[in-house]
Design an enzyme around this catalytic site. Structure first.
Site, mmCIF file in Angstrom:
data_model
loop_
_atom_site.group_PDB
_atom_site.id
_atom_site.type_symbol
_atom_site.label_atom_id
_atom_site.label_comp_id
_atom_site.label_asym_id
_atom_site.label_seq_id
_atom_site.Cartn_x
_atom_site.Cartn_y
_atom_site.Cartn_z
ATOM 1 N N HIS A 1 -24.973 -18.885 -0.965
ATOM 2 C CA HIS A 1 -25.368 -18.418 -2.294
ATOM 3 C C HIS A 1 -24.534 -17.206 -2.707
ATOM 4 O O HIS A 1 -23.970 -17.156 -3.793
ATOM 5 C CB HIS A 1 -26.863 -18.071 -2.305
ATOM 6 C CG HIS A 1 -27.347 -17.551 -3.610
ATOM 7 N ND1 HIS A 1 -27.377 -16.201 -3.905
ATOM 8 C CD2 HIS A 1 -27.779 -18.186 -4.724
ATOM 9 C CE1 HIS A 1 -27.832 -16.037 -5.130
ATOM 10 N NE2 HIS A 1 -28.085 -17.236 -5.649
ATOM 11 N N LYS B 1 13.114 -26.675 12.409
ATOM 12 C CA LYS B 1 14.296 -25.953 12.905
ATOM 13 C C LYS B 1 15.461 -26.923 13.147
ATOM 14 O O LYS B 1 16.594 -26.673 12.735
ATOM 15 C CB LYS B 1 13.938 -25.219 14.194
ATOM 16 C CG LYS B 1 15.012 -24.289 14.669
ATOM 17 C CD LYS B 1 14.600 -23.566 15.941
ATOM 18 C CE LYS B 1 13.485 -22.581 15.647
ATOM 19 N NZ LYS B 1 12.970 -21.937 16.867
ATOM 20 N N CYS C 1 -18.257 -30.114 -13.079
ATOM 21 C CA CYS C 1 -18.661 -28.722 -13.220
ATOM 22 C C CYS C 1 -19.162 -28.131 -11.918
ATOM 23 O O CYS C 1 -19.632 -27.002 -11.878
ATOM 24 C CB CYS C 1 -19.699 -28.574 -14.322
ATOM 25 S SG CYS C 1 -21.252 -29.407 -13.950
ATOM 26 N N TYR D 1 -11.802 -33.355 -17.999
ATOM 27 C CA TYR D 1 -11.703 -31.905 -17.795
ATOM 28 C C TYR D 1 -12.304 -31.474 -16.465
ATOM 29 O O TYR D 1 -13.080 -32.209 -15.842
ATOM 30 C CB TYR D 1 -12.386 -31.135 -18.939
ATOM 31 C CG TYR D 1 -13.883 -31.293 -19.013
ATOM 32 C CD1 TYR D 1 -14.724 -30.490 -18.249
ATOM 33 C CD2 TYR D 1 -14.461 -32.258 -19.834
ATOM 34 C CE1 TYR D 1 -16.098 -30.633 -18.306
ATOM 35 C CE2 TYR D 1 -15.829 -32.415 -19.903
ATOM 36 C CZ TYR D 1 -16.648 -31.602 -19.127
ATOM 37 O OH TYR D 1 -18.002 -31.745 -19.174
ATOM 38 N N GLY E 1 -21.746 -33.096 -11.093
ATOM 39 C CA GLY E 1 -22.241 -31.900 -10.397
ATOM 40 C C GLY E 1 -21.963 -32.092 -8.920
ATOM 41 O O GLY E 1 -22.821 -32.530 -8.156
ATOM 42 N N THR E 2 -20.758 -31.782 -8.545
ATOM 43 C CA THR E 2 -20.332 -32.126 -7.179
ATOM 44 C C THR E 2 -20.961 -31.230 -6.113
ATOM 45 O O THR E 2 -20.850 -31.534 -4.932
ATOM 46 C CB THR E 2 -18.795 -32.079 -7.075
ATOM 47 O OG1 THR E 2 -18.345 -30.876 -7.690
ATOM 48 C CG2 THR E 2 -18.182 -33.276 -7.779
ATOM 49 N N ASN E 3 -21.622 -30.144 -6.536
ATOM 50 C CA ASN E 3 -22.357 -29.353 -5.521
ATOM 51 C C ASN E 3 -23.522 -30.186 -5.008
ATOM 52 O O ASN E 3 -23.663 -30.429 -3.812
ATOM 53 C CB ASN E 3 -22.905 -28.051 -6.126
ATOM 54 C CG ASN E 3 -21.819 -27.178 -6.705
ATOM 55 O OD1 ASN E 3 -20.670 -27.264 -6.291
ATOM 56 N ND2 ASN E 3 -22.177 -26.345 -7.669
ATOM 57 N N ASP E 4 -24.369 -30.619 -5.941
ATOM 58 C CA ASP E 4 -25.508 -31.433 -5.526
ATOM 59 C C ASP E 4 -25.060 -32.807 -5.045
ATOM 60 O O ASP E 4 -25.631 -33.357 -4.112
ATOM 61 C CB ASP E 4 -26.511 -31.572 -6.679
ATOM 62 C CG ASP E 4 -27.479 -30.403 -6.710
ATOM 63 O OD1 ASP E 4 -28.054 -30.104 -5.648
ATOM 64 O OD2 ASP E 4 -27.639 -29.782 -7.766
ATOM 65 N N MET F 1 4.903 -21.220 20.225
ATOM 66 C CA MET F 1 5.352 -22.012 21.374
ATOM 67 C C MET F 1 6.535 -21.335 22.052
ATOM 68 O O MET F 1 6.873 -20.209 21.739
ATOM 69 C CB MET F 1 5.660 -23.421 20.903
ATOM 70 C CG MET F 1 4.392 -24.164 20.507
ATOM 71 S SD MET F 1 4.709 -25.802 19.930
ATOM 72 C CE MET F 1 5.687 -25.487 18.495
ATOM 73 N N GLY G 1 6.090 -18.040 16.699
ATOM 74 C CA GLY G 1 5.671 -17.371 17.928
ATOM 75 C C GLY G 1 4.625 -18.119 18.734
ATOM 76 O O GLY G 1 4.122 -17.610 19.722
ATOM 77 N N ARG H 1 15.633 -21.720 7.236
ATOM 78 C CA ARG H 1 14.501 -22.487 6.685
ATOM 79 C C ARG H 1 14.195 -21.927 5.307
ATOM 80 O O ARG H 1 14.623 -20.815 4.960
ATOM 81 C CB ARG H 1 13.287 -22.384 7.591
ATOM 82 C CG ARG H 1 12.853 -20.972 7.739
ATOM 83 C CD ARG H 1 11.668 -20.810 8.626
ATOM 84 N NE ARG H 1 11.422 -19.381 8.694
ATOM 85 C CZ ARG H 1 10.472 -18.821 9.405
ATOM 86 N NH1 ARG H 1 9.686 -19.564 10.115
ATOM 87 N NH2 ARG H 1 10.311 -17.536 9.406
ATOM 88 N N ARG I 1 14.598 -24.204 22.550
ATOM 89 C CA ARG I 1 13.586 -23.657 21.635
ATOM 90 C C ARG I 1 12.729 -24.765 21.048
ATOM 91 O O ARG I 1 13.218 -25.837 20.725
ATOM 92 C CB ARG I 1 14.255 -22.946 20.456
ATOM 93 C CG ARG I 1 15.061 -21.731 20.820
ATOM 94 C CD ARG I 1 15.762 -21.205 19.553
ATOM 95 N NE ARG I 1 16.914 -20.398 19.890
ATOM 96 C CZ ARG I 1 16.900 -19.072 19.961
ATOM 97 N NH1 ARG I 1 15.801 -18.419 19.703
ATOM 98 N NH2 ARG I 1 17.980 -18.415 20.274
ATOM 99 N N SER J 1 -21.015 -35.339 -16.580
ATOM 100 C CA SER J 1 -20.416 -34.178 -15.926
ATOM 101 C C SER J 1 -20.812 -34.241 -14.451
ATOM 102 O O SER J 1 -21.999 -34.264 -14.127
ATOM 103 C CB SER J 1 -20.919 -32.882 -16.557
ATOM 104 O OG SER J 1 -20.345 -31.775 -15.890
HETATM 105 C C1 PEP Z 1 -23.715 -29.098 -9.217
HETATM 106 O O1 PEP Z 1 -24.690 -29.544 -8.614
HETATM 107 O O2 PEP Z 1 -22.548 -29.358 -8.920
HETATM 108 C C2 PEP Z 1 -23.942 -28.196 -10.349
HETATM 109 C C3 PEP Z 1 -22.929 -27.782 -11.082
HETATM 110 O O3 PEP Z 1 -25.204 -27.753 -10.518
HETATM 111 P P1 PEP Z 1 -25.813 -26.524 -9.700
HETATM 112 O O4 PEP Z 1 -24.721 -25.964 -8.854
HETATM 113 O O5 PEP Z 1 -26.286 -25.576 -10.729
HETATM 114 O O6 PEP Z 1 -26.890 -27.201 -8.962
HETATM 115 MG MG MG Z 2 -26.635 -29.337 -9.486
#
Ligand code: PEP
Ligand code: MG
Length: 895
Positions: A454, A25, A845, A865, A779-782, A105, A103, A338, A94, A777
Site C-alpha cells: 500500500h 567481449k 488503469c 490508452y 484494472g490490472t491490479n485486481d 567471473m 568482476g 563495448r 578471460r 478499462s
Molecule cells: C485496479 O484494480 O487495477 C484498479 C485500478 O483499481 P484499484 O487499484 O483502485 O483497485
Molecule cells: Mg481495482
C-alpha cells in the site's frame, strides 16, 4: 547432414552479431580485429562449449582439438610458442558472457610461464624483475582460481616478504625477492592441494578455460544475474588472447577510455591512464590513475592513435564505446571494447547529440533512452553520496530524496505539515487510514511490505519518496520511535533523510538538490543541454506513439500537474479518495443511517462536496476525457479499526454512544476477505442512493462547467463488474440519473458509461459486457490478484521475496504485467469486446499502465490508452513512443 558444432573461433572469424555465441567481449574483439584495430590476436571458446560443460560436467570432446588448432594458429601468427623456454608466448584467459557481468567471473593472466620460460621472458623483455613478478602473479591467480587455494595465504606471504624487506609497495620487491616469493607460492599450492603447480603450458591453458566455465555458477555471479534478470542458462564464452604488457617501464601503461563522458554524456574523450601497470592494477586501485589527457604528454603518438581508434569505434557502433588499452613500450594495443554503460543523464544527452551529429535518426535516438532513466531524472536527489552508514536499508519503492522529522501517526503528520514542518511518516505499514499523513509527508517509511505494498503504490502514485520494508527497523508507533539494527533510536521529531532511489534511511538532514528535468517537463522549457535532450526525445515519442497516455488523478491539483506533464485526460479518478478527511463524518452518517430517509440525507450532504471535486477536476482537464469511477472499496474501510474501537470502548467508564453504534456497524460489516467482498458495483447495487448521488454529482458538475463555457468530457466507470447483469443494472441507474439532471437543467448530457475489467469472469465474458459498455478499462491490479488468487499485500509480506529468490517470478506480476496469464485475459477481452462493439474504447488503469515493459505489451495488445500516476506520465509517453518503433529501429538490449 548437419554441420558439426564449432566451439572455437579465431578473433578474425567472429563479429559483433555473434555476442550470443562469443559473448560480448569476444564479439567486440572480433569486430575490432575486422576493423583493423591493433588487437592482440587470440581466439574465443563459445558459450555453447560452456553449456555442454555445465550440463555434463565435461568439455565437449571436440574442444581440445579445436583449441589446440587455434593455439597453433596463434603461435604461428605471433612467431612464438606458448611457454617456450626462450621467448615464450603468454596468453590471458578471460570470461565474457552475452551480457556484461563486471568482476563476477574469472580472469587468469600470464598463462605459459613456468620454471623455464620465466628465464626466457626475462631475456626477451630484458627485465628479470618483470619476469618473476609475472610468474608469481600467475601462480597466485592460478593457485586461487583454478586450484582453489585460499587467496589470503598468498597475500600473507606477500606481506611477509615486504615486511622483511621493509618496503610497502609490491613494486619495491626486487627480482631476487620475487623469485623467493614465487617458490613460496608454489610451496603453498603443494601444501594445500597436494599437487605441484602445473609446469605444462597446455595443461595450464586447458584448466584455466575450465575454471572460467566453472565460475559461471559461483554465488556472486548467480546473485548478479538474478538482480539483472540475466537467464542462468546462457553460459560464458572464454577469450584466450596473446598477452601484452603495460608494466614494462615508464614507456608502458594501461588505461580505460570512453568516447564520451559516461557520467554526463558530454562530448570528448574521457578516461584514466596508469603508467607502468597492468589492467588488474587499475581495478585493484594499487595506485591512483592519471586523467587520460596526461597520456598526451607522456606518449603523444599513442594518444593520437588512441583518439583515432575511439572515433573509428564510435562511428562504427554509432554509440558511446569504452575501451581497455595497453601501451607496451610505446606500442598501443586495444584489449576490449563495448558499448559503454552510462548514467540516465548521459543516455539522454548522448542520444540527442548523436542525432544532432546525424549519426542516428530520430527513431534510433529514441530507442537509446528509456522511461526508467527518465523517471530517475525527475526526482530530487541528495547532493552528495552519503558517506555515513545508513540507519537501515529497505525496498527503494518510490525514487527521490526527502528530508523531514520522523512522525509516527498520520493525523499528527498532517497537523505538523499544515504548520509548515517537513515530515517523514514512519509506520510499520500503511493503510488507507494513513492517506492524509502520506499526502502531507515528504516521504513515507515503513518496516513491512514490498514494492507494491500500500505504502509503495500510493507513494508512487503521488510521486512521493518511499522506502518500504526496512525490516531492520523496529518501529514502535505507540512509543513514537524506531530503533535501528545499530541500536540508534530515532524519536518523534528527530530529523531523518530518506533516499527512495537507493532505498536507504539516514540520520539527520542530507543536502538536497532539485531536479531540473522535473521542472522542465512541467514548464515545457529547456534550461540546458540535458533538459533540451529530454524534451526533444519526448517530442519525438509523442509524434510516433499510437497509445494515448492518461493520468490516474483524483484532485484538481493532480489533474493540472498531470496535464502539464502531458496527460491526455484522466483514465482513473478514484472517487473514494474524496470520502476521507473531514468528510468522514458524513460517510459515517450514511453508513449508520437507520433508514432510507436518513441515508438520503447523508448522501445529500455529500453531493455538493463531490460536485465541487468533479467540477475542479473537469476544469483542470477541460476538453479532455475524465473517467470517473464510482466508489469501489467496501464501506467499512471508512470506519475506524474494529480492535482499536473495541479497546477504547472497553477501557472507557462512560462509553460514547456514537462509538458504540460505530462498533456495532463495524462488526456488522466485517468481512474476512474484503478484497473479494461487498465492494465495487456490488456496493452500488446494495446501498440505495449511492450510485445515484455520485452520478448526480458528476452530471451537475458537467452542467456547471458547460454553463461556465467549458468543454467537460466526463465518463462514468463501474468497478469490479463480473456479469453483464450487474453492468446492465448499474448502467440503467446511471442513465436514469443523467436523464433526470438533463431534464432538470435543460442540458443534454452525453456521458459515456463503461466498465472496469478486473475480474477473470469479466474478461471471459467481455463480448457480453461490450454490448452494454462504451469502454473497457483494465484494472490490472485486481485482475492480477484475482487471476492469481492472491491478495497483493499479504503475498508481498509473506512469500513473494521467496518466489523472486527461487526464480518462480523474474519480476513481481504486480510490477510488470504477467503476459501469459493476466495479459492473455486482456488480449482476449479486447478482441471479444471489439468484435461485439466496434466503437469500444479500451485502456488500462492498473499500476501496470506506468510500467515500461507492460506499456510495450499494451501497445501490442492494441489498447487505446494507458493511464498512470502523474509522475509516471513522461516515462509512459516515452515508452509508448518506443513501443511504436518496435520492429523498426528499436535498439537491442540496453542492459
Ligand atoms: C485496479 O484494480 O487495477 C484498479 C485500478 O483499481 P484499484 O487499484 O483502485 O483497485
Ligand atoms: Mg481495482
Amino acid at each position: 547432414m548437419s554441420t558439426p558444432t564449432k566451439y572455437v573461433y579465431a578473433f578474425a572469424e567472429g563479429g559483433r552479431d555473434m555476442a550470443a555465441l562469443l559473448g560480448g567481449k569476444g564479439a567486440g574483439l572480433a569486430e575490432m580485429t575486422r576493423l583493423g584495430l591493433p588487437v592482440p590476436p587470440g581466439f574465443t571458446v563459445t558459450t555453447e562449449a560452456c553449456k555442454v560443460f555445465l550440463a555434463t560436467g565435461e568439455e565437449p570432446p571436440e574442444l581440445g582439438i579445436e583449441a589446440a588448432r587455434a593455439l597453433a594458429g596463434l603461435e604461428s601468427e605471433m612467431g612464438r610458442a606458448l611457454g617456450a623456454p626462450d621467448d615464450p608466448l603468454l596468453v590471458s584467459v578471460r570470461s565474457g558472457a552475452r551480457f556484461s557481468m563486471p568482476g563476477m567471473m574469472e580472469t587468469i593472466l600470464d598463462i605459459g610461464l613456468n620454471d623455464h620460460s620465466v628465464a626466457g621472458l626475462a631475456k626477451a623483455a630484458g627485465d628479470e624483475r618483470f619476469a618473476w613478478d609475472s610468474y608469481r602473479r600467475l601462480v597466485q591467480m592460478f593457485g586461487h582460481t583454478v586450484m582453489g587455494v585460499d587467496g589470503e595465504l598468498f597475500e600473507n606471504a606477500l606481506a611477509a616478504h615486504k615486511a622483511r624487506r621493509e618496503v610497502s609497495g609490491d613494486h619495491e620487491l626486487d627480482s631476487g625477492e620475487l623469485m623467493l616469493l614465487t617458490e613460496e607460492y608454489k610451496e603453498i599450492v603443494r601444501r594445500v592441494t597436494g599437487e605441484d603447480f602445473p609446469q605444462d603450458p597446455a595443461e595450464q591453458l586447458a584448466r584455466a578455460i575450465r575454471a572460467v566455465f566453472d565460475s559461471w555458477n559461483v554465488e556472486r555471479a548467480r546473485v548478479y544475474r538474478h538482480r539483472e534478470h540475466i537467464p542462468d542458462d546462457l553460459g560464458t564464452a572464454v577469450n584466450v588472447q596473446a598477452m601484452v604488457f603495460g608494466n614494462l617501464g615508464h614507456d608502458s601503461g594501461t588505461g580505460v577510455a570512453f568516447t564520451r563522458d559516461p557520467a554526463t554524456g558530454e562530448r570528448g574523450v574521457y578516461g584514466d591512464y596508469l603508467p607502468d601497470a597492468q589492467g588488474e592494477d587499475v581495478v585493484a586501485g594499487v595506485r591512483d590513475a592519471l586523467p587520460l589527457t596526461e597520456l598526451k604528454t607522456l606518449d603523444p603518438r599513442a594518444y593520437v592513435e588512441l583518439g583515432d581508434h575511439l572515433r573509428t569505434l564510435e562511428n562504427h557502433y554509432r554509440d558511446l564505446c569504452d575501451v581497455e588499452f595497453t601501451v607496451e613500450r610505446g606500442r598501443l594495443w586495444i584489449l576490449q571494447t563495448r558499448v559503454g554503460k552510462r548514467t540516465a543523464e548521459a543516455a539522454f544527452r548522448i542520444a540527442h547529440d548523436l542525432r544532432e551529429e546525424r549519426t542516428l535518426d530520430a527513431d534510433e535516438a529514441l530507442a537509446r533512452v528509456d522511461g526508467t532513466a527518465l523517471t530517475r531524472l525527475m526526482f530530487p536527489r541528495f547532493d552528495t553520496t552519503p558517506a555515513d552508514v545508513p540507519l537501515a536499508r529497505g525496498v527503494p519503492a518510490s525514487p527521490g530524496a526527502a528530508v523531514g522529522v520522523a512522525v509516527f501517526d498520520s493525523a499528527e503528520a498532517a497537523r505538523r505539515a499544515a504548520d509548515g514542518e517537513a515530515v517523514v511518516l514512519v509506520r510499520r505499514e500503511t493503510t488507507p487510514d494513513d492517506l492524509p499523513g502520506m499526502i502531507a509527508a515528504q516521504a513515507v517509511l515503513t518496516s513491512r511490505g514490498g514494492k507494491t505494498s500500500h505504502a509503495a503504490v500510493v507513494a508512487r502514485g503521488m510521486g512521493k519518496v518511499c522506502v518500504c520494508g526496512a525490516e531492520e527497523l523496529d518501529v514502535d508507533t505507540g512509543a513514537r520511535r524506531f530503533t535501528a539494527a545499530s541500536g540508534t533510536v530515532v524519536h518523534d521529531g528527530d530529523m531523518i533523510s530518506v533516499d527512495g532511489t537507493a532505498g536507504t534511511v539516514h540520520l539527520g538532514a542530507l543536502p538536497l538538490t532539485d531536479s531540473d528535468v522535473g521542472r522542465a517537463l512541467e514548464t515545457g522549457t529547456a534550461t540546458g543541454p540535458l533538459t533540451a535532450a529530454v524534451l526533444d526525445g519526448l517530442a519525438h515519442a509523442d509524434a510516433v506513439r499510437r497509445l494515448q497516455v492518461r493520468a490516474n488523478a483524483d484532485t484538481p491539483e493532480d489533474a493540472a500537474r498531470a496535464r502539464a506533464l502531458g496527460a491526455q485526460g484522466i483514465g482513473l479518478c478514484r472517487t473514494e479518495h474524496m470520502f476521507l478527511g473531514e468528510r468522514r463524518e458524513l460517510v459515517e452518517a450514511m453508513i449508520l443511517a437507520p433508514d432510507d430517509a436518513a441515508r438520503a440525507e447523508a448522501l445529500a450532504a455529500l453531493l455538493p462536496l463531490q460536485r465541487d471535486d468533479f467540477t475542479g477536476i473537469l476544469a483542470a482537464m477541460d476538453g479532455l476525457p475524465v473517467t470517473i469511477r464510482l466508489i469501489d472499496p467496501p464501506l467499512h474501510e471508512f470506519l475506524p479499526d474494529r480492535t482499536e474501537l473495541a479497546v477504547r470502548l472497553a477501557g472507557s467508564a462512560h462509553p460514547d454512544p456514537h462509538e458504540r453504534e460505530l462498533l456495532s456497524a463495524v462488526e456488522r460489516m466485517h468481512e474476512e476477505n474484503p478484497m473479494l467482498g461487498l465492494r465495487g458495483v456490488r456496493l452500488g447495487l446494495a446501498v440505495p442512493g449511492l450510485t445515484a448521488m455520485q452520478v448526480r454529482a458528476v452530471a451537475e458538475a458537467v452542467v456547471r462547467r458547460l454553463r461556465d463555457g467549458g468543454r467537460p468530457r466526463a465518463e462514468i466507470m463501474i468497478p469490479l463488474v463480473g456479469t453483464v447483469e450487474e453492468l446492465r443494472l448499474a448502467r440503467a441507474e446511471t442513465e436514469r440519473v443523467l436523464a433526470e439532471v438533463a431534464a432538470e437543467t435543460g442540458t443534454p448530457l452525453d456521458c459515456p458509461i463503461g466498465t472496469m475489467i478486473e475480474l477473470p469472469r469479466a474478461a471471459l465474458t467481455a463480448g457480453r459486457l461490450a454490448e452494454v459498455a462504451d469502454f473497457f478499462s483494465f484494472g490490472t491490479n485486481d485482475l492480477t490478484q484475482t487471476t492469481w488468487g492472491l491478495s497483493r499485500d499479504d503475498a508481498e509480506a509473506s512469500f513473494f521475496p521467496l518466489y523472486l529468490d527461487k526464480g518462480v517470478f523474474e519480476v513481481s506480476p504486480f510490477e510488470t504485467i504477467d503476459e501469459q496469464g493476466v495479459g492473455r485475459l486482456v488480449e482476449m477481452a479486447v478482441e471479444a469486446g471489439r468484435a461485439a462493439n466496434p466503437r469500444l474504447e479500451t485502456g488500462v488503469c492498473g499500476e501496470h499502465g506506468g510500467d515500461p515493459d507492460s506499456i510495450h505489451f499494451f501497445h501490442r495488445a492494441g489498447l487505446d490508452y494507458v493511464s498512470c500516476s502523474p509522475f509516471r506520465i513522461p516515462a509512459a509517453r516515452l515508452e509508448a513512443g518506443r513501443a511504436a518503433l518496435t520492429g523498426s529501429a528499436e535498439a537491442g538490449d540496453t542492459r
